[in-house]
Write a protein that holds these residues in place. Structure first.
Motif, short mmCIF file in Angstrom:
data_model
loop_
_atom_site.label_atom_id
_atom_site.label_comp_id
_atom_site.label_asym_id
_atom_site.label_seq_id
_atom_site.Cartn_x
_atom_site.Cartn_y
_atom_site.Cartn_z
N ALA A 22 41.92 -13.12 10.71
CA ALA A 22 40.64 -12.44 10.51
C ALA A 22 40.32 -11.51 11.68
CB ALA A 22 39.51 -13.46 10.32
N TRP A 23 40.55 -12.00 12.87
CA TRP A 23 40.29 -11.21 14.07
C TRP A 23 41.22 -9.99 14.12
CZ3 TRP A 23 37.29 -9.52 17.59
CH2 TRP A 23 37.77 -9.04 18.81
N GLU A 24 42.50 -10.22 13.82
CA GLU A 24 43.48 -9.12 13.83
C GLU A 24 43.10 -8.06 12.79
OE1 GLU A 24 46.30 -8.58 15.64
OE2 GLU A 24 45.94 -10.29 16.94
N ALA A 25 42.65 -8.52 11.63
CA ALA A 25 42.25 -7.58 10.57
C ALA A 25 41.13 -6.69 11.05
CB ALA A 25 41.81 -8.35 9.32
N LEU A 26 40.14 -7.31 11.70
CA LEU A 26 38.99 -6.54 12.17
C LEU A 26 39.42 -5.49 13.19
CD1 LEU A 26 35.96 -6.15 12.02
CD2 LEU A 26 35.69 -7.99 13.69
N GLU A 27 40.33 -5.88 14.07
CA GLU A 27 40.84 -4.93 15.07
C GLU A 27 41.52 -3.75 14.39
OE1 GLU A 27 42.49 -6.14 18.73
OE2 GLU A 27 40.36 -6.59 19.03
N VAL A 28 42.33 -4.03 13.39
CA VAL A 28 43.07 -2.96 12.71
C VAL A 28 42.10 -2.06 11.94
CG1 VAL A 28 44.81 -2.46 10.96
CG2 VAL A 28 45.19 -4.30 12.59
N ILE A 29 41.09 -2.67 11.32
CA ILE A 29 40.09 -1.88 10.59
C ILE A 29 39.39 -0.91 11.54
CG2 ILE A 29 37.86 -1.99 9.39
CD1 ILE A 29 38.85 -4.78 8.29
N LEU A 30 39.00 -1.41 12.71
CA LEU A 30 38.29 -0.57 13.67
C LEU A 30 39.18 0.55 14.21
CD1 LEU A 30 36.25 -3.30 15.60
CD2 LEU A 30 35.45 -1.75 13.81
N ILE A 31 40.44 0.22 14.44
CA ILE A 31 41.38 1.25 14.91
C ILE A 31 41.59 2.29 13.80
CG2 ILE A 31 43.78 1.70 15.57
CD1 ILE A 31 43.68 -1.22 16.82
N GLY A 32 41.82 1.78 12.58
CA GLY A 32 42.08 2.67 11.45
C GLY A 32 40.90 3.58 11.14
N ALA A 33 39.69 3.09 11.44
CA ALA A 33 38.49 3.86 11.13
C ALA A 33 38.44 5.17 11.93
CB ALA A 33 37.24 3.04 11.43
N ALA A 34 39.17 5.21 13.04
CA ALA A 34 39.17 6.40 13.88
C ALA A 34 39.94 7.55 13.23
CB ALA A 34 39.78 6.07 15.24
N PHE A 35 40.68 7.26 12.16
CA PHE A 35 41.56 8.28 11.57
C PHE A 35 40.97 8.96 10.35
CE2 PHE A 35 44.29 5.71 14.21
CZ PHE A 35 45.07 6.67 14.84
N ASP A 36 39.68 8.80 10.13
CA ASP A 36 38.97 9.51 9.06
C ASP A 36 39.62 9.37 7.69
OD1 ASP A 36 36.93 10.37 10.65
OD2 ASP A 36 37.94 12.22 11.23
N GLN A 37 40.05 8.18 7.37
CA GLN A 37 40.58 7.92 6.04
C GLN A 37 39.47 7.29 5.18
OE1 GLN A 37 43.90 8.85 5.29
NE2 GLN A 37 43.72 9.75 7.32
N GLU A 38 39.72 7.21 3.90
CA GLU A 38 38.73 6.57 3.03
C GLU A 38 39.02 5.08 3.00
OE1 GLU A 38 38.09 8.61 -0.72
OE2 GLU A 38 37.39 6.73 -1.59
N VAL A 39 38.15 4.31 3.61
CA VAL A 39 38.42 2.89 3.86
C VAL A 39 37.58 1.97 2.97
CG1 VAL A 39 38.18 1.05 5.58
CG2 VAL A 39 39.15 3.25 6.25
N SER A 40 38.25 0.99 2.36
CA SER A 40 37.55 -0.10 1.69
C SER A 40 38.00 -1.41 2.31
CB SER A 40 37.88 -0.12 0.19
OG SER A 40 37.39 1.04 -0.44
N VAL A 41 37.07 -2.34 2.46
CA VAL A 41 37.39 -3.67 2.98
C VAL A 41 37.00 -4.68 1.92
CG1 VAL A 41 37.04 -5.29 4.87
CG2 VAL A 41 36.81 -2.82 5.29
#
Lengths: 136, 102
Positions: A22-41
């Protein structure tokens, strides 16, 4: 910045604290958010436990990362979904979950809570519509 | 002297609790820790199984793990006792051995 925008789906199926997923997922989501993609969780199965209110990890000596979920809206993550059947099987309702606010700083559009409980058909559609699925 | 069984996996993801409850002797103690604490909550698909087991074994839940996951004691199935770390030690000392269901 690349012009190509892909639909990213982050699929969370693990409870917090018992494992590192869960912690790793959150880290990846936050990193990925910097790339201006369309994100769903999406929170599915035991993943729904990640969003429970009132987590207090003082007694187990681990970082309480649940407040960080509430900042997802600030990272331009606007789509947060929770599987309805997973909640029901665990005796939970949306009232047991944290709220995540979202605001568009350009248009000042605000959404009080972007956490949306969805049924099986919507989960299928979400998976079908995604270009990339990151599983945790 | 009986056995203290510990279960640290979610009942919705692993079969640890199933096996523990199947093989635990009547009168044994079962302590739910880490992700095992989710089995102690009311309204889940595991509730009937846990209530049934309470007729045969004593079930405890580790308070700090419950609190970490955002659940108050009011959400627990009746008959389950909350223990702290000192209570965990007491249970370990009171029983002849500890068997962990990983």
């Amino acid at each position: 910045m690349s012009e190509i925008v892909k639909k990213f789906l982050y699929l969370n199926r693990k409870a917090p604290y018992g494992t590192i997923y869960a912690w790793e997922a959150l880290e990846v989501i936050l990193i990925g958010a910097a790339f201006d993609q369309e994100v769903s969780v999406l929170f599915l199965d035991d993943g729904v436990y990640q969003l429970t209110k009132g987590q207090d990890t003082g007694g187990i000596g681990m970082k309480n990362f649940s407040p960080t979920f509430r900042t997802l809206g600030d990272y331009e993550v606007k789509n947060v979904y929770v599987d309805r059947d997973s909640l029901a099987a665990r005796g939970l309702t949306q009232d047991d979950l944290v709220q995540i606010a979202w605001e568009d700083f350009d248009t000042e559009e605000e959404v009080e809570n972007i956490v949306e409980v969805i049924d099986t058909a919507r989960v299928r559609e979400l998976m079908d519509a995604s270009d990339v699925v990151f599983s945790f | 002297m009986s056995i203290l069984h510990t279960v640290n996996k979610s009942p919705f993801e692993r079969t640890s609790l199933d096996s523990c409850l199947k093989f635990a002797q009547p009168g044994a103690a079962v302590l739910l820790i880490e992700d095992g604490v989710y089995a102690a909550l009311t309204g889940t698909s595991a509730e009937d199984q846990v209530k049934d087991a309470l007729n045969r074994v004593k079930i405890y839940v580790l308070g700090p793990d419950l609190k970490a996951r955002g659940f108050a004691e009011g959400r627990l199935i009746n008959g389950i006792s909350v223990v702290d770390y000192a209570g965990f030690v007491d249970l370990a000392a009171e029983n002849a051995k500890v068997q962990a269901w990983l």
